[in-house]
Write an enzyme that holds these catalytic residues in place. Structure first.
Site, PDB file in Angstrom:
ATOM      1  N   ASP A 123       0.764  -1.263   0.000  1.00 46.09           N
ATOM      2  CA  ASP A 123       0.000   0.000   0.000  1.00 46.09           C
ATOM      3  C   ASP A 123       0.792   1.309   0.000  1.00 46.09           C
ATOM      4  O   ASP A 123       0.251   2.364   0.253  1.00 46.09           O
ATOM      5  CB  ASP A 123      -1.057  -0.016   1.113  1.00 46.09           C
ATOM      6  CG  ASP A 123      -0.678   0.659   2.425  1.00 46.09           C
ATOM      7  OD1 ASP A 123       0.431   1.171   2.525  1.00 46.09           O
ATOM      8  OD2 ASP A 123      -1.499   0.671   3.347  1.00 46.09           O
ATOM      9  N   CYS A 180     -23.377   0.406   6.274  1.00 42.28           N
ATOM     10  CA  CYS A 180     -22.178   1.258   6.315  1.00 42.28           C
ATOM     11  C   CYS A 180     -22.515   2.705   5.957  1.00 42.28           C
ATOM     12  O   CYS A 180     -22.015   3.643   6.588  1.00 42.28           O
ATOM     13  CB  CYS A 180     -21.088   0.708   5.395  1.00 42.28           C
ATOM     14  SG  CYS A 180     -21.576   0.552   3.662  1.00 42.28           S
ATOM     15  N   LYS A 205      -2.915  17.475   7.185  1.00 35.92           N
ATOM     16  CA  LYS A 205      -1.789  18.021   7.943  1.00 35.92           C
ATOM     17  C   LYS A 205      -2.160  19.318   8.678  1.00 35.92           C
ATOM     18  O   LYS A 205      -1.475  19.732   9.596  1.00 35.92           O
ATOM     19  CB  LYS A 205      -0.585  18.286   7.018  1.00 35.92           C
ATOM     20  CG  LYS A 205      -0.059  17.026   6.337  1.00 35.92           C
ATOM     21  CD  LYS A 205       0.423  15.980   7.349  1.00 35.92           C
ATOM     22  CE  LYS A 205       0.790  14.661   6.697  1.00 35.92           C
ATOM     23  NZ  LYS A 205      -0.081  13.544   7.025  1.00 35.92           N
ATOM     24  N   CYS A 248     -13.718  11.564   5.201  1.00 35.37           N
ATOM     25  CA  CYS A 248     -13.563  10.379   6.047  1.00 35.37           C
ATOM     26  C   CYS A 248     -12.757  10.710   7.304  1.00 35.37           C
ATOM     27  O   CYS A 248     -11.777  11.455   7.247  1.00 35.37           O
ATOM     28  CB  CYS A 248     -12.849   9.313   5.213  1.00 35.37           C
ATOM     29  SG  CYS A 248     -12.520   7.804   6.099  1.00 35.37           S
TER      30      CYS A 248
END
Length: 307
Positions: free
Chosen positions: A132, A192, A221, A212
């Site tokens: 990933d 969900c 950040k 999200c």
């Protein structure tokens, strides 16, 4: 030495099991035709927020033959991380995948060993391992090789074990026997979508990454937007809500990887202890943890936002 496509494939799957992987599927390396317009549309709608890296290497993301010369096969692997216990109820929550050690190192070691076994048994095989951190569409490849289907929460889901697992790949210049995609078993369920604390699942199978909780607590950040205040349901690092409510996760079984075992210090932390955490404690407790990614200041920002 072994020498046929089906024998090679069987050997790789047996080795993967021996190394502790949950399952292994193989697909033919090539351009991901169906994913291309989907990814382009997702990026055009800025669903990646400040995750600018998602815009990089667009072509490589869709075609592994651009990552590995003469790539023939993508071997997708799942590694379970479902824990046998969860945090105390009076605690700020962290994603279950972050209970133990950083998965990148754990999985990379297993993948290198798998590649070594392949080279030892099959001969001159070139390949690369991916966890990933490279431009590879993990879920798309895992679904293509029959390891599960991509659910309405955009996670890979399997009927037998749900979705609490990591996905990794080996891309090889070796012809293998290929698996087939499975069918979608989400049906009319919207658990969900209904449960997402920030309504980040904007349509079935479409997640606006910029809404999200995982994005806000890990990727972002700067300061978390004030309009999100009170919507985080005590999540300080990541969020598991869309997986926790998924009916298929009733079938999740605890992992057997010692390095993913929960850090007892983390599991026992109360909200008060999270609020009072010092940089020194952070360095000691989260030394080999995925939480290192937020750095101390990022974690403090998240916790203060939850106050």
């Amino acid at each position: 030495m072994i020498n046929s496509k089906s024998t090679y494939s069987q050997f790789i799957k047996t080795e993967a099991k021996r190394l502790g992987f949950l399952s292994c599927g193989i697909s033919k390396a090539g351009f991901l035709e169906q994913e291309a317009p989907r990814l382009e549309n997702w990026l055009n709608k800025n669903h990646n927020g400040q995750m600018a890296y998602m815009e990089n290497h667009f072509d490589k993301r869709l075609d592994p033959t651009l990552l590995v010369d003469d790539a023939k096969s993508v071997v997708s692997l799942l590694l379970n991380y479902y824990p046998s216990e969860t945090q105390e109820s009076d605690s700020f929550k962290i994603s279950k995948y972050a209970y133990g050690q950083d998965y990148h190192f754990v999985i990379k070691e297993k993948l290198k060993e798998l590649l070594f076994s392949i080279q030892e048994q099959i001969g001159d095989v070139t390949g690369r391992v991916f966890v990933d951190s490279a431009p590879v569409l993990d879920k798309a490849w895992a679904a293509k090789s029959g390891l599960g289907w991509i659910g309405k929460n955009s996670n890979l889901i399997t009927q037998k074990v749900g979705s609490f697992y990591f996905i990794a790949e080996l891309i090889l210049d070796l012809d293998l026997e290929y698996d087939y995609a499975t069918t979608d078993h989400c049906g009319s369920c919207t658990a969900c979508i209904d449960a997402c604390p920030t309504q980040a699942i904007v349509a079935p199978y479409v997640v606006d990454g910029s809404k999200c909780i995982s994005y806000f607590t890990i990727e972002l950040k700067e300061n978390i937007p004030q309009e999100m205040k009170g919507k985080f349901d005590d999540w300080a690092f990541g969020c598991d809500t869309c997986q926790d409510v998924c009916p298929w996760n009733r079938f999740s079984k605890a992992h057997s990887e010692p390095l993913f075992n929960p850090n007892p210090d983390v599991m026992a932390m109360s909200k008060k202890e999270w609020l009072e955490i010092t940089e020194e404690t952070f360095r000691v407790v989260f030394k080999n943890s995925p939480l290192k990614r937020t750095k101390f200041d990022g974690l403090k920002r998240n916790i203060n936002f939850l106050k």
